[in-house]
Design an enzyme around this catalytic site. Structure first.
Site, PDB file in Angstrom:
ATOM      1  N   PRO A  92     -33.729   9.027  19.847  1.00 16.32           N
ATOM      2  CA  PRO A  92     -34.506   8.134  18.980  1.00 16.32           C
ATOM      3  C   PRO A  92     -33.665   7.675  17.787  1.00 16.32           C
ATOM      4  CG  PRO A  92     -35.636  10.233  19.293  1.00 16.32           C
ATOM      5  CD  PRO A  92     -34.286  10.383  19.867  1.00 16.32           C
ATOM      6  N   PRO A  93     -34.061   6.596  17.142  1.00 17.25           N
ATOM      7  CA  PRO A  93     -33.317   6.103  15.986  1.00 17.25           C
ATOM      8  C   PRO A  93     -33.265   7.146  14.874  1.00 17.25           C
ATOM      9  CG  PRO A  93     -35.013   4.532  16.637  1.00 17.25           C
ATOM     10  CD  PRO A  93     -35.223   5.756  17.449  1.00 17.25           C
ATOM     11  N   THR A 105     -31.407   9.862  14.561  1.00 15.20           N
ATOM     12  CA  THR A 105     -31.149  11.266  14.872  1.00 15.20           C
ATOM     13  C   THR A 105     -29.676  11.619  14.697  1.00 15.20           C
ATOM     14  OG1 THR A 105     -31.146  10.555  17.162  1.00 15.20           O
ATOM     15  CG2 THR A 105     -33.066  11.757  16.398  1.00 15.20           C
ATOM     16  N   HIS A 124     -65.809  12.041   2.788  1.00 15.99           N
ATOM     17  CA  HIS A 124     -65.051  11.702   3.999  1.00 15.99           C
ATOM     18  C   HIS A 124     -63.880  12.672   4.181  1.00 15.99           C
ATOM     19  CE1 HIS A 124     -63.246   8.685   6.885  1.00 15.99           C
ATOM     20  NE2 HIS A 124     -62.178   9.402   6.573  1.00 15.99           N
ATOM     21  N   GLU A 125     -63.084  12.834   3.117  1.00 17.77           N
ATOM     22  CA  GLU A 125     -61.910  13.712   3.235  1.00 17.77           C
ATOM     23  C   GLU A 125     -62.327  15.165   3.427  1.00 17.77           C
ATOM     24  OE1 GLU A 125     -59.142  12.515   3.832  1.00 17.77           O
ATOM     25  OE2 GLU A 125     -59.582  10.451   3.232  1.00 17.77           O
TER      26      GLU A 125
HETATM   27  P1  ADP Z   1     -28.691   6.823  14.725  1.00 18.49           P
HETATM   28  O1  ADP Z   1     -27.361   6.223  14.944  1.00 18.49           O
HETATM   29  O2  ADP Z   1     -29.033   7.913  15.681  1.00 18.49           O
HETATM   30  O3  ADP Z   1     -29.801   5.830  14.616  1.00 18.49           O
HETATM   31  P2  ADP Z   1     -27.458   7.588  12.281  1.00 18.49           P
HETATM   32  O4  ADP Z   1     -26.331   8.372  12.808  1.00 18.49           O
HETATM   33  O5  ADP Z   1     -27.148   6.224  11.821  1.00 18.49           O
HETATM   34  O6  ADP Z   1     -28.651   7.552  13.320  1.00 18.49           O
HETATM   35  O7  ADP Z   1     -28.130   8.421  11.111  1.00 18.49           O
HETATM   36  C1  ADP Z   1     -28.514   7.828   9.914  1.00 18.49           C
HETATM   37  C2  ADP Z   1     -28.373   8.806   8.782  1.00 18.49           C
HETATM   38  O8  ADP Z   1     -29.281   9.871   8.917  1.00 18.49           O
HETATM   39  C3  ADP Z   1     -27.019   9.463   8.721  1.00 18.49           C
HETATM   40  O9  ADP Z   1     -26.115   8.692   8.005  1.00 18.49           O
HETATM   41  C4  ADP Z   1     -27.307  10.776   8.026  1.00 18.49           C
HETATM   42  O10 ADP Z   1     -27.319  10.598   6.647  1.00 18.49           O
HETATM   43  C5  ADP Z   1     -28.706  11.086   8.464  1.00 18.49           C
HETATM   44  N1  ADP Z   1     -28.716  12.034   9.581  1.00 18.49           N
HETATM   45  C6  ADP Z   1     -29.202  11.823  10.808  1.00 18.49           C
HETATM   46  N2  ADP Z   1     -29.097  12.916  11.582  1.00 18.49           N
HETATM   47  C7  ADP Z   1     -28.509  13.844  10.816  1.00 18.49           C
HETATM   48  C8  ADP Z   1     -28.126  15.208  11.045  1.00 18.49           C
HETATM   49  N3  ADP Z   1     -28.315  15.803  12.231  1.00 18.49           N
HETATM   50  N4  ADP Z   1     -27.551  15.867  10.033  1.00 18.49           N
HETATM   51  C9  ADP Z   1     -27.355  15.273   8.850  1.00 18.49           C
HETATM   52  N5  ADP Z   1     -27.681  14.010   8.571  1.00 18.49           N
HETATM   53  C10 ADP Z   1     -28.274  13.304   9.532  1.00 18.49           C
HETATM   54 ZN    ZN Z   2     -60.407   9.719   7.545  1.00 19.86          ZN
END
Ligand code: ADP
Ligand code: ZN
Ligand code: MG
Length: 618
Positions: free
Chosen positions: A221-222, A224, A440-441
């Protein structure tokens, strides 16, 4: 935190020489101009008539005379200043005689005079100027346009290198990112460690006859850390790193992308051992299909990539890393052994992973002791990028509050701000509405508290948020959960309906405040039936498929429309049962509801513990 992006003197490897070419042409033109039209005179010249000229001669004021073209240029003394004059040449037959006779303030006492012979260009130069140069000029322009349109091949460029792709590929020779910067993701690191070892010491592998994977595909996923870990591999291996994004290959003209791929691999081969990293590879690697009409440029680029990956010598130490969050859309040819044969999964971090990521990012900010366990549990489902953002938001908040260090509460607040929007302090909510929102809450919290298998309530608040939420109840699991049982899902749906149930029973109204609850409850109930096989009627039949595992939960039906209508009924039944259950719980605890709601109205935000105390007291 751009320390990863730092690169010492990036070397521009391939530079369009086109501009340079034009630059030289312009220089040549200027030089020729200089030859043809030398600057005659930089002085200010006063135009005058022939009579004045003769008068000056006769009065003995003239220093120097020069005949040039159809003019007479002369200098004369006027009030002890030397003045430059110009007048027309009258073809005066007596001029020479007059000048010879006349006196002059010159040292020699005689006027110095001369006639400049007009310079004729050599016929060769003329020919060059009028025929060859424009010809060459237009030929080059035509060539350039031609190459652009045809997307001509990259490597047969002439001296101006037209047709070479203008790929801006930088080889970072020094990368500071290491595996220490990537928290968690241990499995991915282990696999990549082998590649690093290979780049350090290829002989160890080639001696025994092992070929290492040419390419590894980072999938997940984005946010990570795919891009991050690719840089870390280069940093660990201490080899040049060619990073390019897939979208950079897709050009306006067919063939340009392919030329870029060729260039890239050529340069990489020269620099081996090195790493080529193609980020967001799905931009070129999408499955080729004729169904929706192909995309020539993308397909050519992909074909070129496939060819290059087959063609290069793996033992030389060129490793290709790719990253994508849409692995299912990639062309099968790209994934077959010999190309991206290794797939490295980058999943969303679990509790331990999140804690580790917090630690990595907290290194960069001044902070006091942070309750890592709490912030880790608050961020279920967050990616590394989210966590980096939380830490930064917390630091910004600390600055706003004039604090020197970041504390746990800053991080808690930043998590809430990112998830629910900032606090909306200015809004005035009428007492009547505040009462409804509170009930509600409390309704959500009450239903959650009265069921076993339900995550404990962490916090209840009725401070409105900029996202539009008028209040919310936060439930946080005490540990990490990888599975969710049917009972837990049903309880979750009941909790979601608790808000509306409280409105109905305690305030006798139904409001729009429940819209988000309805959305979530319905999605969950539908997923139970269509994806998780949790209905009696359909058993383990798949009725919906998730389109992209890593990007949102967008689904499409795989069942007939008749079944879909029946599924709707099933979904409705689940929600109806849950709603009934919630209403029953609330009706049985009206007193506690009143007490808790009253307390919440007064305090605006209460903790889960405070809430439990109130409802247990009564
Ligand atoms: P992706 O390419 O998977 O979308 P990125 O590598 O661009 O994600 O991650 C974006 C930022 O999130 C990184 O620059 C870092 O700061 C942080 N990050 C993501 N995963 C980690 C991790 N496992 N450890 C430390 N920082 C992380
Ligand atoms: Zn609610
Ligand atoms: Mg990325």
């Amino acid at each position: 935190m751009n320390k990863n992006d730092k690169n010492d003197a990036p070397k521009k490897l391939n530079n369009s020489n086109l501009m340079l070419g034009f630059f030289w042409i312009i220089i040549v033109l200027i030089l020729l101009n200089g030859l043809l039209f030398p600057f005659i005179n930089q002085h200010k010249i006063i135009k005058t008539d022939y009579g004045t000229f003769m008068q000056c001669v006769n009065e003995g004021k003239v220093l120097q005379v020069e005949l040039k073209d159809d003019y007479v240029y002369f200098t004369a003394l006027k009030d002890n200043d030397t003045v430059f004059y110009q007048t027309g040449d009258m073809n005066d037959p007596l001029l020479v005689e007059n000048l010879t006779k006349a006196d002059s303030p010159n040292e020699s006492g005689k006027i110095a005079f001369d006639k400049t012979i007009p310079k004729q260009n050599s016929p060769v130069l003329n020919f060059f100027l009028w025929w060859i140069l424009p010809g060459v000029f237009f030929y080059l322009i035509w060539m350039y346009a031609q190459k652009k349109m045809m997307g001509g091949g990259g490597d047969k460029g002439n001296f101006l290198s037209f047709g070479k792709s203008d790929a801006k590929i930088y080889a970072d020779s020094q990368i500071d990112t290491t595996f220490a910067d990537v928290a968690g993701q241990d499995e991915a690191k282990d696999e990549l460690m082998e590649l690093v070892d290979f780049l350090h010491n290829p002989k160890k592998y080639t001696r025994i006859g092992a070929t290492l994977p040419k390419g590894a595909l980072l999938v997940g996923p984005p946010g990570t850390g795919k891009t991050l870990i690719a840089r870390a591999v280069a940093g660990e291996a201490k080899v040049p790193f060619f990073a390019i994004s897939g979208s950079e290959f897709v050009q306006m003209f067919v063939g340009m992308g392919a030329a870029k791929v060729r260039d890239l691999f050529k340069q990489a081969n020269e620099k081996a051992p090195c790493i080529i990293f193609i980020d967001e590879i799905d931009a070129i690697g999408k499955r080729r299909d004729n169904l929706y009409g192909g995309n020539d440029e993308r397909e050519q680029t992909l074909n070129q990539l496939l060819t290059e990956m087959d063609g290069f010598d793996g033992s030389k130490g060129v490793v290709i890393l790719g990253a994508t969050n849409q692995p299912d859309s990639l062309d099968k040819a790209l994934l077959r052994p010999g190309r991206f044969d290794r797939r490295i999964q980058m999943e969303l971090p679990d509790l331990e992973g999140r804690k580790a990521i917090f630690q990595v990012h907290l290194k960069n900010v001044q902070h006091e002791d942070i309750n890592l366990d709490l912030v880790g549990r608050l961020t279920v489902g967050s990616s590394g990028a989210d966590i980096a953002n939380f830490v930064n938001e917390a630091a910004l908040r600390a600055v706003r509050l004039n604090k020197d260090v970041v504390s746990t509460s800053d991080i808690e607040e930043s998590i809430e701000t990112v998830m629910a929007g900032g606090q909306k302090k200015g809004s005035v909510i009428s007492p009547e509405e505040r009462k409804i929102i509170s009930y509600h809450e409390i309704g959500h919290a009450m239903v959650a508290a009265m069921q076993t298998h339900s995550a404990p309530v962490q916090k209840i608040t009725i401070i409105p948020r900029t996202s539009g939420a008028l209040g919310y109840t936060m439930q946080v699991d005490s540990g990490e959960k990888y599975l969710m049982s049917k009972q837990e899902m049903l309880n979750r749906i009941a909790t979601l309906t608790g808000g509306r149930s409280a409105e109905e029973i305690m305030c006798n109204v139904e409001t729009t405040g429940a819209s988000n609850d309805i959305e979530q409850a319905t999605r969950l109930a539908r997923a139970m039936i269509t994806q998780y096989g949790m209905s009696d009627k359909y058993d383990m039949m798949q009725l919906e498929t998730v389109n992209n595992r890593y990007l949102g939960d967008d689904t499409s039906a795989t069942c007939s429309s008749g079944t879909a209508a029946e599924v709707d009924n099933e979904v409705m039944q689940i929600i109806r049962d849950a709603h009934e259950k919630a209403k029953k719980i609330i009706s049985e605890h009206k007193k506690e509801m009143d007490a808790a709601a009253e307390y919440l109205i007064k305090k605006e935000t209460i903790t889960g513990e405070e809430f439990m105390e109130i409802i247990n007291m009564k």
